[in-house]
Scaffold this active site. Structure first.
Site, PDB file in Angstrom:
ATOM      1  N   GLU A 261       0.854  -1.199   0.000  1.00  0.00           N
ATOM      2  CA  GLU A 261       0.000   0.000   0.000  1.00  0.00           C
ATOM      3  C   GLU A 261       0.877   1.232   0.000  1.00  0.00           C
ATOM      4  O   GLU A 261       1.879   1.282   0.709  1.00  0.00           O
ATOM      5  CB  GLU A 261      -0.834   0.110   1.288  1.00  0.00           C
ATOM      6  CG  GLU A 261      -1.935  -0.875   1.461  1.00  0.00           C
ATOM      7  CD  GLU A 261      -2.696  -0.628   2.782  1.00  0.00           C
ATOM      8  OE1 GLU A 261      -2.853   0.544   3.189  1.00  0.00           O
ATOM      9  OE2 GLU A 261      -3.109  -1.613   3.394  1.00  0.00           O
ATOM     10  N   GLU A 315     -13.775   5.378   0.195  1.00  0.00           N
ATOM     11  CA  GLU A 315     -14.573   4.449   1.007  1.00  0.00           C
ATOM     12  C   GLU A 315     -15.290   5.240   2.101  1.00  0.00           C
ATOM     13  O   GLU A 315     -14.670   5.684   3.062  1.00  0.00           O
ATOM     14  CB  GLU A 315     -13.656   3.366   1.588  1.00  0.00           C
ATOM     15  CG  GLU A 315     -13.079   2.459   0.520  1.00  0.00           C
ATOM     16  CD  GLU A 315     -12.028   1.486   1.067  1.00  0.00           C
ATOM     17  OE1 GLU A 315     -12.393   0.571   1.813  1.00  0.00           O
ATOM     18  OE2 GLU A 315     -10.842   1.680   0.746  1.00  0.00           O
ATOM     19  N   LYS A 318     -15.110   4.680   6.199  1.00  0.00           N
ATOM     20  CA  LYS A 318     -13.869   4.787   6.968  1.00  0.00           C
ATOM     21  C   LYS A 318     -14.042   5.874   8.028  1.00  0.00           C
ATOM     22  O   LYS A 318     -14.828   6.810   7.836  1.00  0.00           O
ATOM     23  CB  LYS A 318     -12.706   5.131   6.028  1.00  0.00           C
ATOM     24  CG  LYS A 318     -12.249   3.958   5.148  1.00  0.00           C
ATOM     25  CD  LYS A 318     -11.289   3.090   5.912  1.00  0.00           C
ATOM     26  CE  LYS A 318     -10.866   1.861   5.149  1.00  0.00           C
ATOM     27  NZ  LYS A 318      -9.586   2.020   4.463  1.00  0.00           N
ATOM     28  N   GLU A 323      -9.120   9.330   5.648  1.00  0.00           N
ATOM     29  CA  GLU A 323      -9.190   7.904   5.287  1.00  0.00           C
ATOM     30  C   GLU A 323     -10.293   7.622   4.272  1.00  0.00           C
ATOM     31  O   GLU A 323     -10.212   6.650   3.517  1.00  0.00           O
ATOM     32  CB  GLU A 323      -9.442   7.051   6.534  1.00  0.00           C
ATOM     33  CG  GLU A 323      -8.220   6.885   7.414  1.00  0.00           C
ATOM     34  CD  GLU A 323      -8.567   6.137   8.684  1.00  0.00           C
ATOM     35  OE1 GLU A 323      -8.432   4.912   8.689  1.00  0.00           O
ATOM     36  OE2 GLU A 323      -9.004   6.779   9.663  1.00  0.00           O
TER      37      GLU A 323
END
Ligand SMILES: *[C@@H]1O[C@H](CO)[C@@H](O)[C@H](O)[C@H]1NC(C)=O
Ligand SMILES: *[C@@H]1O[C@H](CO)[C@@H](O)[C@H](O)[C@H]1NC(C)=O
Ligand SMILES: *[C@@H]1O[C@H](CO)[C@@H](O)[C@H](O)[C@H]1NC(C)=O
Length: 458
Positions: A261, A315, A318, A323
């Site tokens: 990542e 997303e 999160k 995030e």
């Protein structure tokens, strides 16, 4: 909101886009699903295949719908085992059952190439998970072997950068404390099974007010390692070399490293250090360019690192704003920004070849040598509006003609105004094909788009 000038790819990035052909593209994406608004996996698979050059994805689970959706695609899929499942998988029958349930039904139709046992277990996991990590990796590998899949599917686990001590002098990076007891046998396992050590270098999580340029691949004073006399000008390389040094100190410098990542958020809390749309675009473009270049790092010259950008989608479930905003794409598949992973609709080519000549949308040209830049037929108004904003705002061109009262104000439509603005930019910048790229929304034509009093520059 950020200005839209990012929609223009710089020429070198455009060339770079051609450079990462599917054959040697080391870039994958993390397909995280902590969201309640993501499209169905089948649509995601179709999207990645048709619209992007992404040929590998990494999952944080082994979601059966996703694995089915990627069947018969050329996209490699890395699956993950939940941290909580690790202790039980030390038992071979449990590991065999896991493989039978999560791999065998989908492989080889779906190109599963790696199983990750947990995620950043040493950082997040409890002691039982940490203590059982390497044993579970071994039993999963054993289970694959029994199923005759061990040659095709590797076993690894991603690590947070916290496994090593500081990176100010990368050559002194070491696995500290108890980490060493776990990682030494793990590296031995990787050596024996020819599988990669996986890490998550995130300069973003190491930011301080005085190192933002260093983290972002922008001009900076560098960080000098007095032991190797090497001068680091970007944090990503320093982190990679610190990990490498720790591995090498234990005798495992030959084990491959995969970047599980890395990424940068495009939004965060107000005034959050280093968070901006432009920084996200910049970091991701630079890191992709850098790891794909074949240059390697100071201690690992000429190595290319398979690298998974975090992440595919924003997303929405999160916990923090930043995030929630690491995604390259929104759930409706529109790019948050384009880092060069979108497939060039006009076909690519190697870096040294000139950019392809777009097919004109209008009939054949008459006056030799004269060319104009206009919107592609399928360009969206959103993109075209961004182009106008860029040309008339950031780029500072004179747009009086498309303002009220100007000769090109009518028809008063986004497309018509964008056409004028894009052409003005194209002409002003020397009429290179790339000056009409506009994130793949522009096309060069050889018939004059001028009408009535509205005269296009040529
Ligand atoms: C990491 O720890 C080792 C000792 O385990 C030490 O020699 C080294 O200087 C440390 N490196 C950094 C960057 O703190
Ligand atoms: C490291 O590189 C930077 C950027 O090129 C330069 O400004 C700096 O002087 C260098 N530092 C050392 C110690 O060589
Ligand atoms: C494994 O270790 C041996 C002995 O150090 C080394 O020669 C070999 O290159 C290593 N292989 C891998 C894949 O790391």
């Amino acid at each position: 909101m950020a200005k839209h000038h990012y929609l223009l790819l710089l020429p070198q990035l455009f060339l770079f886009l051609h450079h990462i052909s599917a054959a040697n593209n080391p870039i994958g994406v993390n397909y995280g699903t902590v969201a309640d608004n993501l499209p169905p996996p089948s649509q995601v698979a179709t999207f990645l295949k048709q619209k992007t050059t992404i040929d590998k994805i990494k999952l944080f689970d082994s979601n059966a719908d996703i694995l089915r959706a990627f069947a018969n695609s050329a996209i490699s899929v890395t699956v993950s085992i939940a941290n909580g499942d690790i202790p039980a998988l030390v038992q071979l029958p449990a590991a065999q059952a896991w493989v039978a349930n999560n791999i065998s039904p989908f492989y080889p139709q779906t190109k599963i190439n790696r199983i990750l046992v947990g995620n950043e277990v040493i950082f997040w996991g409890d002691n039982t998970q940490i203590d059982n990590l390497v044993p579970a990796m071994k039993t999963i590998h054993q289970a694959l072997k029994i199923a005759n899949l061990d040659k095709d599917i590797q076993v690894s686990t991603p690590h947070a950068m916290t496994i090593i001590n500081g990176t100010y002098a990368p050559s002194t990076g070491r696995f500290v404390g108890k980490n060493k007891e776990i990682l030494e046998p793990m590296l031995e396992f990787h050596n024996q099974t020819n599988s990669p050590f996986m890490i998550c270098p995130y300069p973003f999580f190491n930011l301080a007010p005085d190192n933002i340029n260093y983290a972002l691949y922008k001009p900076n004073a560098g960080v000098f390692d007095p032991f190797t006399k090497k001068n680091y000008t970007n944090m990503f390389d320093a982190e990679m070399d610190a990990v490498y040094s720790a591995m090498k100190a234990l005798g495992y410098g030959d084990v491959e490293i995969v970047v599980a990542e890395t990424g940068w958020p495009s939004m965060g809390d107000p005034n959050q250090l280093g968070v901006s749309y432009d920084n996200a675009v910049w970091y991701n473009k630079q890191v992709i360019k850098h790891v794909s270049s074949g240059v390697g790092t100071l201690l690992m010259p000429k190595r290319t690192f398979e690298t998974y950008i975090f992440g595919l989608f924003n997303e929405n479930l999160k916990p923090t704003v930043s995030e929630r905003n690491f995604g390259l794409f929104k759930p409706d598949f529109s790019p948050v920004y384009d880092v060069g992973l979108l497939r060039n609709q006009q076909g690519g080519g190697p870096v040294n070849k000139p950019a392809p000549t777009p097919t004109p949308v209008e009939g054949g040209g008459s006056e030799e040598d004269k060319k104009w830049c206009v919107p592609k037929q399928d360009a969206s108004d959103t993109t075209l509006q961004s182009n106008i904003d860029y040309v008339c705002g950031t780029a500072g061109l004179d747009c009086k003609n498309i303002q009220s009262g100007g000769a090109c104000f009518e028809p008063n439509s986004v497309r018509s105004h964008a056409s004028y603005a894009m052409n003005a930019y194209y002409q002003a910048h020397g009429r290179h094909e790339l000056d009409c790229y506009f994130s793949d929304s522009g096309v060069v034509v050889s018939s004059d788009p001028s009408y009535q009093e509205c005269k296009y520059e040529a």
